[in-house]
Design an enzyme around this catalytic site. Sequence first.
Site, short mmCIF file in Angstrom:
data_model
loop_
_atom_site.label_atom_id
_atom_site.label_comp_id
_atom_site.label_asym_id
_atom_site.label_seq_id
_atom_site.Cartn_x
_atom_site.Cartn_y
_atom_site.Cartn_z
N CYS A 141 -2.64 0.28 -9.40
CA CYS A 141 -2.70 1.58 -10.04
C CYS A 141 -1.01 1.84 -10.46
O CYS A 141 -0.08 1.88 -9.58
CB CYS A 141 -2.69 2.70 -8.57
SG CYS A 141 -2.37 4.21 -9.11
N CYS B 6 0.60 5.29 -8.88
CA CYS B 6 0.73 5.46 -7.63
C CYS B 6 0.10 4.38 -6.74
O CYS B 6 0.65 3.34 -6.75
CB CYS B 6 0.47 7.03 -7.06
SG CYS B 6 -1.13 7.47 -7.44
N SER B 7 -0.93 4.50 -6.04
CA SER B 7 -1.51 3.49 -5.18
C SER B 7 -3.06 3.79 -5.03
O SER B 7 -3.41 3.49 -3.76
CB SER B 7 -0.65 3.61 -3.74
OG SER B 7 -0.77 4.77 -3.25
N CYS B 8 -3.71 4.28 -5.87
CA CYS B 8 -5.20 4.47 -5.87
C CYS B 8 -5.91 3.19 -5.37
O CYS B 8 -5.33 2.15 -6.08
CB CYS B 8 -5.64 5.13 -7.13
SG CYS B 8 -4.90 6.85 -7.39
FE FE Z 1 -2.64 6.10 -7.85
#
Ligand code: FE
Length: 185
Positions: free
Chosen positions: A90, A93-95
């Site tokens: 991602c 961010c951190s999906c």
């Molecule tokens: Fe994300």
Amino acid sequence: MRVKALETLLVEKGLVDPAALDEIIDTYQNRIGPKNGAIVVAKAWCDPAFRSALLTNGTKAVSDLGFYGRQGEHITIVENTPEQHNMVVCTLCSCYPWPLLGIPPSWYKSDAYRARAVRDPRAVLAEFAVTLPEGQAVRVWDSTAEMRYLVLPMRPKGTEGWSQEMLAELVTRDSMVGTGLPKSP
Ligand code: FE
């Protein structure tokens, strides 16, 4: 520190209940995790009808197995083949597909991984001790809040006749993010 500061403020203002936060973290850290994803992968290796349903509509196929909820509303399964290896990042961010893999590891959230997975995926793979055959392309998928990905790795050779439960033991978290390969039998 920033997260802690935010949490303290929100709790002080009575906007969140710390017990609820602990419960959410415990759920995704300890009760939901890569074991769920491994069940999905092993089933796809054993059951061609499920594999095809999974590749057609991943969200529905995994929710039919009971894997759904927060951060799992839209899931696409990307299948590794001898021609193509898939890897997930991602960049924003951190999906991550929580119902299948739990909470993302810290490296997945790091600036370095998010930038380098796109720019030089083979070098990143090498750091994960993954070397792909020369002719195999790498495709990098950028997760978003709208779509999260799970890699369906190739079934390891030498596992003919194995049960789904035995196969699931070979499926690692990283093999479902594309930064690893399943364990050898
Ligand atoms: Fe994300």
